[in-house]
Design a protein around this motif. Structure first.
Motif, PDB file in Angstrom:
ATOM      1  N   PRO A  31       0.837  -1.259   0.120  1.00  0.00           N
ATOM      2  CA  PRO A  31       0.027   0.021  -0.016  1.00  0.00           C
ATOM      3  C   PRO A  31       1.025   1.283  -0.019  1.00  0.00           C
ATOM      4  N   ALA A  32       0.225   2.338  -0.406  1.00  0.00           N
ATOM      5  CA  ALA A  32       1.004   3.596  -0.289  1.00  0.00           C
ATOM      6  C   ALA A  32       1.199   3.997   0.906  1.00  0.00           C
ATOM      7  N   GLY A  33       2.359   4.695   1.021  1.00  0.00           N
ATOM      8  CA  GLY A  33       2.954   5.066   2.330  1.00  0.00           C
ATOM      9  C   GLY A  33       3.940   3.940   2.958  1.00  0.00           C
ATOM     10  N   PRO A  38      16.450  -2.271   0.907  1.00  0.00           N
ATOM     11  CA  PRO A  38      17.022  -3.119  -0.270  1.00  0.00           C
ATOM     12  C   PRO A  38      16.534  -4.654   0.134  1.00  0.00           C
ATOM     13  N   GLY A  39      16.246  -5.500  -0.769  1.00  0.00           N
ATOM     14  CA  GLY A  39      15.854  -6.821  -0.369  1.00  0.00           C
ATOM     15  C   GLY A  39      14.421  -7.051  -0.025  1.00  0.00           C
ATOM     16  N   GLN A  40      13.672  -6.176   0.222  1.00  0.00           N
ATOM     17  CA  GLN A  40      12.416  -6.388   0.786  1.00  0.00           C
ATOM     18  C   GLN A  40      11.331  -6.700  -0.544  1.00  0.00           C
ATOM     19  N   HIS A  41      10.373  -7.740  -0.226  1.00  0.00           N
ATOM     20  CA  HIS A  41       9.714  -7.879  -1.209  1.00  0.00           C
ATOM     21  C   HIS A  41       8.607  -6.669  -1.466  1.00  0.00           C
ATOM     22  N   ALA A  42       8.351  -6.514  -2.679  1.00  0.00           N
ATOM     23  CA  ALA A  42       7.480  -5.301  -2.999  1.00  0.00           C
ATOM     24  C   ALA A  42       6.165  -5.602  -4.149  1.00  0.00           C
ATOM     25  N   GLY A  43       6.180  -6.908  -4.392  1.00  0.00           N
ATOM     26  CA  GLY A  43       4.997  -7.403  -4.985  1.00  0.00           C
ATOM     27  C   GLY A  43       5.162  -8.695  -5.668  1.00  0.00           C
ATOM     28  N   TYR A  44       4.399  -8.892  -6.392  1.00  0.00           N
ATOM     29  CA  TYR A  44       4.521 -10.365  -7.290  1.00  0.00           C
ATOM     30  C   TYR A  44       4.247 -10.445  -8.485  1.00  0.00           C
ATOM     31  N   LEU A  45       4.709 -11.225  -9.437  1.00  0.00           N
ATOM     32  CA  LEU A  45       4.334 -11.023 -10.744  1.00  0.00           C
ATOM     33  C   LEU A  45       4.077 -12.309 -11.361  1.00  0.00           C
ATOM     34  N   VAL A  60      18.508   1.063  -2.699  1.00  0.00           N
ATOM     35  CA  VAL A  60      16.992   1.718  -3.124  1.00  0.00           C
ATOM     36  C   VAL A  60      16.473   1.798  -1.670  1.00  0.00           C
ATOM     37  N   THR A  61      16.090   2.821  -1.267  1.00  0.00           N
ATOM     38  CA  THR A  61      15.156   3.054  -0.070  1.00  0.00           C
ATOM     39  C   THR A  61      14.121   4.213  -0.324  1.00  0.00           C
ATOM     40  N   GLY A  62      12.878   4.228   0.309  1.00  0.00           N
ATOM     41  CA  GLY A  62      12.043   5.167   0.095  1.00  0.00           C
ATOM     42  C   GLY A  62      10.458   4.630   0.554  1.00  0.00           C
ATOM     43  N   ARG A  63       9.653   5.484   0.301  1.00  0.00           N
ATOM     44  CA  ARG A  63       8.196   5.424   0.556  1.00  0.00           C
ATOM     45  C   ARG A  63       7.391   5.257  -0.822  1.00  0.00           C
TER      46      ARG A  63
END
Length: 66
Positions: A31-33, A38-45, A60-63
């Motif tokens: 979700p937004a926010g 680095p290394g974190q799961h960000a979704g699925y394809l 890479v880091t950020g929100r």
């Protein structure tokens, strides 16, 4: 079978974009926010019945904005 795909990075000014490097259906978006690191799961394809975990690349880091 599930494999891991590292997202690609594109930068425009102060904004950083994470890009899926392959074609498929992007699901399980965070979700937004949400803070990313680095290394974190960000979704699925999903590609023709195969699943790929998408991870944040090194440096890479950020929100998530959207």
């Amino acid at each position: 079978m599930t494999t891991i795909i590292e997202l690609k990075v594109s930068r425009e000014g102060e904004r950083t974009f994470l890009i899926v490097p392959e074609v498929g259906m992007f699901t399980r978006a965070l979700p937004a926010g949400t803070l990313l690191c680095p290394g974190q799961h960000a979704g699925y394809l999903s590609q023709l019945g195969f699943g790929h975990v998408l991870i944040v690349p090194p440096g890479v880091t950020g929100r998530i904005i959207s």
